[in-house]
Structure formats: C-alpha cells, structure tokens
Write a protein that holds these residues in place. Structure first.
Motif, PDB file in Angstrom:
ATOM      1  N   ARG A  55      -3.168  10.603  99.240  1.00  0.00           N
ATOM      2  CA  ARG A  55      -2.664  10.604 100.617  1.00  0.00           C
ATOM      3  C   ARG A  55      -1.142  10.480 100.627  1.00  0.00           C
ATOM      4  N   GLU A  62      -0.492   0.835  95.919  1.00  0.00           N
ATOM      5  CA  GLU A  62      -1.870   0.589  96.371  1.00  0.00           C
ATOM      6  C   GLU A  62      -2.070  -0.904  96.628  1.00  0.00           C
ATOM      7  N   VAL A  64      -5.610   6.755  97.984  1.00  0.00           N
ATOM      8  CA  VAL A  64      -4.288   6.404  98.497  1.00  0.00           C
ATOM      9  C   VAL A  64      -3.188   7.196  97.789  1.00  0.00           C
ATOM     10  N   PRO A  95      -1.894   5.781 105.322  1.00  0.00           N
ATOM     11  CA  PRO A  95      -2.487   5.469 104.016  1.00  0.00           C
ATOM     12  C   PRO A  95      -3.434   4.277 104.059  1.00  0.00           C
ATOM     13  N   TYR A  96      -3.024   3.201 104.744  1.00  0.00           N
ATOM     14  CA  TYR A  96      -3.830   1.985 104.798  1.00  0.00           C
ATOM     15  C   TYR A  96      -3.961   1.510 106.249  1.00  0.00           C
ATOM     16  N   THR A 121       2.253   1.577  99.738  1.00  0.00           N
ATOM     17  CA  THR A 121       1.373   2.734  99.551  1.00  0.00           C
ATOM     18  C   THR A 121       1.295   3.123  98.080  1.00  0.00           C
ATOM     19  N   THR A 148      -5.271  -2.585  98.468  1.00  0.00           N
ATOM     20  CA  THR A 148      -6.615  -2.396  97.919  1.00  0.00           C
ATOM     21  C   THR A 148      -7.219  -3.732  97.494  1.00  0.00           C
TER      22      THR A 148
END
Length: 544
Positions: free
Chosen positions: A407, A358, A404, A320-321, A355, A361
C-alpha cells in the motif's frame, strides 16, 4: 419456554416458529435488516421439501433483562409483545432463514401480500408439477392468477387453513392431489433444525459471537449491540452512524468503514479500543457529552482530512493503517484542528515512517493508547519523533495489494505520478476505490508485480493498452512521450526529474514487448519511490 434451548437440540420447525409467534423467542433490533431475494427464499423452501439441511440457529439465552429492543415485525407479520420471563432467548444467527420461514408459513394478515420493502408473499407450492420442473415453489407476479394446484405455504402449519385448502382442492376436482398436500405438510411440520444455545450473561462474549458467525455474510458488530441497548424514540445509534458517514462525503471519506468510525469514537471518548465493547459505548451514548462528541465527529474530521490530503491520502481506500486516522482524530478533538494542521511537517514524517516500519501491526490496546499520547506530545511540540526508527526501505518484491508495504508503494506511485502532471487524479482514485482501482496494464502478465498495475479508470486503461500493444508500440514521438496520461502512469520515458543513464532501460526503440516495457516501468517506479523515501528522511536500500 421449555427446555428447547438449554442444550443443543434438534427442534421441529413447527415448534420453533410457534416460539416466535408466542413471543418467547425474540429477534433483537441489533440484527440487520432482511435482505434475501426471491430465489434465496424459494430455494430455502425447496431444501426443506427435499430434506436438505439448512444450517443451525444460534440462540442467546440470558437470565436477566438486558434492556434490548426487539423487533415488532418480521417480514409482513406483526410480532407479539415479549412475555415476561425469567429467561430471555434471542436469535443471534439465522435471521434471514427464520424471517423467510415465519413469513412463508404463518398466516398472513389480510391485505399484506407485500412487506415494507415490497417483497411478495405468500409462497406457493405446485402440487402438480410439469415434467422438467426443478423448482416447485412460486411467488405471484403482479396480478397473476393463482393456479388451482398451487398450495399456499401459510396453510401448512395451521390445521384449520389446511382443512379448508384440502376441501377446496376436492371441490375443484383435484382429489388426486390430497396425498401430495399431506406429504408437503408432513415435510414442513416435522422438519428438524439444529438449535445451538449460547448461555451467558456476558454481552461482550455475545457481541464477539455475532461478529464471528456473520463473518461470511453481513457482519454484525458491537455497534449493532450498542444500537439495540440505546435505541429510543429520539435516538438511533445506527441512524447517527449512517448520517455521520454521509456527512463525511464532503471531505471524500463517505466510504469509511463504520468499524473505523466506532474505533475513532472510542478513542475520542477515552475508551479502551479493544476491551471496551457495547457496554462502554452504551455508557457514553447515555450521556449528553457522549452524544455531542458523536455528532461533532464530522467537524473534527475536516482538518484531519485536509492534513491527510496533504500526505496524498484522499479517502479510506489509500489509508495504510486504520489507527493512523484514529490517532489523528483523537488529537484533533483534544488539541484542536488548527494545532494538528500546524504540525503537518512532523506528522507527515510520523505518518510515513509508521507506514514503512509497519508500526501499528499487532499493537495491543495499551500500546495504542501510548501511541496516541506520544503523537499528541509531538503535536504540542513537547516531544521529538524519537520513538520511531528511521525506516530502511527496499524495493517492493511481490505485490500484495492489502499488505502495508504494498500500500505504501501504491501510494508513492500515485503521489509521484500526479506530481509529474499536476493535480491529484490518481491519489483521489486510490482514496475513493482502494485496491479496486488497481488495473492490470497487460492482462496476460502477472498481477503480483507493481509494474503491471496502474491506477486508472476504464477509459484511460483502454488508451494505455492501445499505446502499448506489443508489435504496434507507439511511444516514439515527443508528443506521445509527453502525454499526461503516460507520464502520470510512469510510462512517459522522457523523465523531467531524472537524468537517464546509458544503463537505464528507457530507450523507447527497444521496448518491443510487454516484458521489456514492464522492466522499464519497474525501473522508473523504483527511482521515484527511492526519491520519495529519501525525501522523508528514510533510507532507500536497493537490491544487491
């Protein structure tokens, strides 16, 4: 060098190439290799012939020697040793065009009709085209004999070679083509190319310029600049990165982006993720410790890859990240892989909570450093996961494959689908191919609803579509309902983990069209993601 590159200017092509030939306009090693194919080269020549603009060149002018390695070859041609000068000029955008023009228009060394990659040179111009010829520029094919009316571009800017060619043209009975040869020579010699200077001593600014001007083509990054700054007989940063990513194939991460690797190295080297550019990387690569940590990254990666597999992430495609991976690699290097694996339960919660929230971000470099430190305290058992709020998750609305939230839903779909049948087929497919592995179940239906997307290879997708053809639905026998492919894709409507109520849309006899099938699958996906989210200690909040 004169004043050509002090301010934006229109430079004659002939003068520009002479600057390269004289060693006053340099091509740095951080430029990526030459990749243009035959048609691109011929079309570039045709653009000049027709007077069509071919774009500008961006040149970096600096008053100090930055120690950059420069190219010694361009195409099949050898470049001169750079001249000693108070001002250095480097081409930072336009390499493909400049290489094509230089190799085509400069006299070739004898016997060099192919470059190191096997591309054919020289390029010829047909002086006597046939009716309907839309492209007058040509390359020889194999042992093809050169036509008497083909003019090699390598004689266009060389007075002696041009004189010899015109004399040969007359001797072959083509005096009538002399005027066309002169027209070609004039077009190329006087063709103007905009040259835009970037006058700066700030390498970070120049690195940013590389990345931006190449954002629609082959990206350049700070790693390329660091490669040029540290390149030596026994060390190549780009070579080390290529070797490193190849080694990661054993743990399923060979497709990881080099920018992710560079960010991970920065974190391990304790450099600022955003602010420390090529200079910071150069400083670390110039030390034995820095190079040792670079070469140790595959070993650092192994326990992190094992940990992420336990979370359902089998490769870069399903991560995800980026900074979740970076944070874990930094922790593994500092605390040891066993310590990280021993904290798997807490890290799983951190991974999915960050995740669904988020969390990464828009983080600044300072916030990232704080996250790294908090995570390491969590792994050491010195801190609870108290800096992340318990996520409140609502059902996915519109699917945006790279968002995200989307995902997370795709990853949950893969994990839960594999959980119904055993194994990790969908998780591995998503990890290896990312959103490219998402296929449409019904081609005519929207790609923006998750219920119409499956993680499936082409052959499996074909079987699914055969089963689900509207009007020929074959989902009524227990044998079919229990098929692993259907169950893995949340299409086996006998669900072992759920009690199906009268209100649920799982009666196979009613699934007579695509819309009803997708509604039933959406219901199933929401049920499974709700269970997945609640198992993480997060809160599922259904649509009201």
């Amino acid at each position: 060098m004169g004043q050509m590159f002090d301010t934006p200017a229109l430079a004659r092509l002939s003068a520009l190439l002479q600057e390269v030939r004289n060693g006053t306009l340099l091509i740095p090693e951080f430029q990526r290799g030459y990749v243009w194919g035959d048609e691109q080269r011929l079309r570039l020549m045709d653009s000049i012939w027709q007077g069509i603009p071919i774009g500008s060149l961006l040149v970096w002018r600096t008053g100090s020697d930055k120690g950059l390695k420069v190219r010694t070859e361009i195409g099949p041609c050898t470049l001169p040793t750079p001249r000693a000068a108070s001002v250095r000029s480097y081409v930072i955008d336009g390499l493909q065009r400049l290489t094509t023009l230089y190799a085509a228009l400069m006299p070739l060394p004898e016997g060099h009709e192919r470059d190191a990659e096997g591309r054919r040179w020289p390029i010829y111009f047909e002086l006597a085209p046939k009716a309907g010829d839309d492209l007058r520029f040509h390359l020889r094919h194999g042992q093809q004999e050169v036509s008497s009316t083909w003019m090699p571009l390598s004689c266009v800017l060389d007075d002696d070679l041009f004189f010899e060619f015109r004399a040969a043209l007359v001797s072959r009975g083509h005096k009538d083509l002399l005027q066309e040869a002169r027209r070609l020579e004039s077009r190329f010699r006087d063709y103007l190319i905009p040259v835009v200077p970037l006058v700066s001593e700030d390498q970070e600014l120049v690195t940013e310029a590389f990345a931006r001007v190449n954002s629609l083509g082959q990206d350049l990054d700070e790693g390329d600049m660091a490669h040029a700054l540290t390149l030596g007989d026994a060390f190549s940063f780009n070579g080390e990165l290529s070797s490193l990513t190849s080694q990661l194939s054993s743990v399923g991460w060979e497709g990881v982006d080099r920018k992710v690797v560079i960010a991970s190295l920065k974190a391990i080297w304790n450099l600022d993720i955003y602010k420390s550019g090529a200079k910071g990387i150069q400083g670390k690569l110039n030390t034995t410790e820095g190079r040792d940590l670079l070469r140790a990254l595959p070993q650092i990666f192994e326990p992190v890859a094992e940990l992420l597999r336990g979370f359902g992430v089998h490769g870069p495609g399903s991560l995800p990240y980026t900074y979740q991976l970076v944070a874990l690699l930094r922790a593994a290097q500092r605390l040891g892989g066993e310590k990280v694996l021993g904290a798997a339960d807490g890290l799983r919660t951190w991974f999915f909570w960050s995740t669904y929230n988020e969390h990464f971000t828009g983080m600044t470099s300072g916030q990232l450093r704080g996250e790294f430190e908090r995570l390491e305290a969590l792994i050491r058992g010195e801190r609870a996961l108290d800096w992340l709020e318990r996520p409140v998750v609502t059902p996915l609305g519109q699917l945006r494959a790279n968002a995200v939230r989307s995902r997370a839903a795709i990853l949950a779909m893969a994990i839960e689908g594999d959980g119904l049948t055993g194994g990790s087929k969908q998780q591995r497919l998503y990890g290896a191919r990312g959103t490219e592995a998402l296929q449409r179940l019904f081609p005519g239906e929207s790609p923006y609803i998750l219920a119409n997307r499956v993680l499936a290879e082409d052959e499996d997708l074909k079987r699914l579509r055969e089963w689900l053809t509207p009007g020929q639905l074959r989902l009524t026998t227990p044998e079919v309902l229990q098929d692993d492919l259907l169950r893995r894709n949340h299409l086996g409507f006998v669900l072992e983990k759920k009690s199906v109520t009268a209100a649920s849309p799982f009666d196979a006899a009613t699934l007579t069209d695509a819309h009803k099938i997708l509604r039933a699958r959406e219901y199933a996906l929401d049920l499974f993601e709700a269970e997945f989210v609640e198992d993480l200690g997060a809160k599922w909040q259904p649509d009201t």
